[in-house]
Scaffold this active site. Sequence first.
Site, PDB file in Angstrom:
ATOM      1  N   CYS A  86       0.755  -1.041   0.182  1.00  0.00           N
ATOM      2  CA  CYS A  86       0.038   0.037   0.142  1.00  0.00           C
ATOM      3  C   CYS A  86       0.992   1.303   0.043  1.00  0.00           C
ATOM      4  CB  CYS A  86      -0.914  -0.113   1.170  1.00  0.00           C
ATOM      5  SG  CYS A  86      -1.903  -1.398   1.197  1.00  0.00           S
ATOM      6  N   ALA A  87       1.350   1.644  -1.106  1.00  0.00           N
ATOM      7  CA  ALA A  87       2.495   2.419  -1.274  1.00  0.00           C
ATOM      8  C   ALA A  87       2.371   3.748  -1.151  1.00  0.00           C
ATOM      9  CB  ALA A  87       3.341   2.107  -2.534  1.00  0.00           C
ATOM     10  N   ALA A  88       1.304   4.493  -1.523  1.00  0.00           N
ATOM     11  CA  ALA A  88       1.232   5.904  -1.704  1.00  0.00           C
ATOM     12  C   ALA A  88       1.307   6.578  -0.590  1.00  0.00           C
ATOM     13  CB  ALA A  88      -0.333   6.112  -2.393  1.00  0.00           C
ATOM     14  N   PRO A  89       2.107   7.897  -0.605  1.00  0.00           N
ATOM     15  CA  PRO A  89       2.458   8.708  -1.859  1.00  0.00           C
ATOM     16  C   PRO A  89       3.968   8.146  -2.353  1.00  0.00           C
ATOM     17  CG  PRO A  89       2.819  10.057   0.062  1.00  0.00           C
ATOM     18  CD  PRO A  89       2.343   8.580   0.546  1.00  0.00           C
ATOM     19  N   ASP A 113       2.561  -1.124   5.051  1.00  0.00           N
ATOM     20  CA  ASP A 113       2.008   0.094   5.746  1.00  0.00           C
ATOM     21  C   ASP A 113       0.617   0.406   5.465  1.00  0.00           C
ATOM     22  OD1 ASP A 113       2.625   2.692   7.296  1.00  0.00           O
ATOM     23  OD2 ASP A 113       2.369   3.653   5.465  1.00  0.00           O
ATOM     24  N   CYS A 157      -0.163   4.423  11.161  1.00  0.00           N
ATOM     25  CA  CYS A 157       0.165   5.467  11.837  1.00  0.00           C
ATOM     26  C   CYS A 157      -1.074   5.974  12.794  1.00  0.00           C
ATOM     27  CB  CYS A 157       0.184   6.793  10.848  1.00  0.00           C
ATOM     28  SG  CYS A 157      -1.222   6.939   9.620  1.00  0.00           S
TER      29      CYS A 157
END
Length: 474
Positions: free
Chosen positions: A242-245, A323, A373
């Site tokens: 889940c890479a963005a940004p 992430d 986060c």
Amino acid sequence: MSIFPKISLRLEVENYLKEGFMNKEIVSAFGKEKAERKFETLLNHLSHPPSFTTVRVNTHLASVPHVKNLLLDELQKQFNGLSVPVIQHPDLQDVLLIPVIGPRRNIEKQQCEAIVGAQCGSAVLRGAHVYVPGIVSASKCMKAGDAVSVYSDIKGKCKKGAKEFDGTKVFLGNGISELGRREIFNGLPELKGMGVRMTEPVYLSPSFDNVLPSYLFLQNLPSAVVTHVLDPQPGEKILDLCAAPGGKTTHIAALMHNQGEVIALDKLPNKVKKIKQNALLLGLNSIRAFCFDGTKALKFDMVKDTEGEPPFFPESFDRILLDAPCSGMGQRPSMACSWTLKEVTSYQPLQRKLFTVAVKLLKPGGVLVYSTCTITLAENEEQVAWALTTFPCLQLQPQEPQIGGEGMMGAGLSFEQLKQLQRFDPSVVPLQDMDIDSLRESRVEDMVWLANKDCIGFFIAKFVKCKSIQEKDP
């Protein structure tokens, strides 16, 4: 010392969080009063910015000392000769720390006002100027060049285009308007430039708008820790699920010296575009980004070959970073969150779907790092307990570097297991007042210690896959 009220939450959400932070294990260990005090302290910290701005140096294109010197010159310009230190983190060699000056309590408020949305307000508290899309209201007399006081509409009650607002608003500082009220609210959707240039913010942080864009990436400290914990090696095949940004994606590629393959997935086209832009800007060509739903990234048809594109064969990655999408309750500053309890608790099932895919895509002996986060027990320690029960092939691993605190009690994990987790909890230190005089007297070691503690709320768990699993496993 507190300058803003604690984060405003729906009562059902606050009670839900309180139950997690005052669970039986915690109350039994520390007592009800101490647990409740700690929870209230955390809510208060969430509405305030961290004590440091953190930037990661793109070591693929430049050395840390070189970029540090360039950054010191830039800060001198931005702060009109004010000498603010830039500290290289001793345990994260590619990370630079810049102390935040504030809160500054003696700023004289102006008659002319601009009201901004809560998201824009949070950005201003971390060094941004005010851009037109973030402005909700402006005084009827406001013209270009006027001195303006900027306030955040933390509860989202101000009507777009209003000439005055008497609802709940929080003072963010003063600035100079770049445009008049008429230009801001002329109905042109393409108007996206700067609306107010901040000159006296309550918290003085550098603006990184187009500052050394190929050399620096603005990143919260725990987000930089994650990639070091993953410990990617040159030549490996790594998945950022889940890479963005793209902050962690580009960090992975830089730590691999741009040698190997980094696959980045996100299901939103505009976010994938951002990942590609960041990879290009930072000169990292080992990254391949795809618009793809991570929950569907596992290939079941063993015949059809998609030539390196998703979905992927089982056990085809050396390391995987998850992430995960989360409730984001650890982000700072956040003065208000209007989410319902249903929204806050909706992430756990999605995280488990993604985690299951990640385990199946990971090679035996491979490393899986899970991070969020957020501060909730359900999305962090409970997920670790679930993973260890559901996947006997996984073992929890110690983390290096260990900068955050240990995991939170309440999910049934052993003391040894909790010590292998990292939970960044900003409530462990009092809110700081930082000025130039106190900076001059501070030791570097003390500032690094504070930066490690007074950051966003964050969580990291590291697993190794000890053996292969059959497709029929859960």
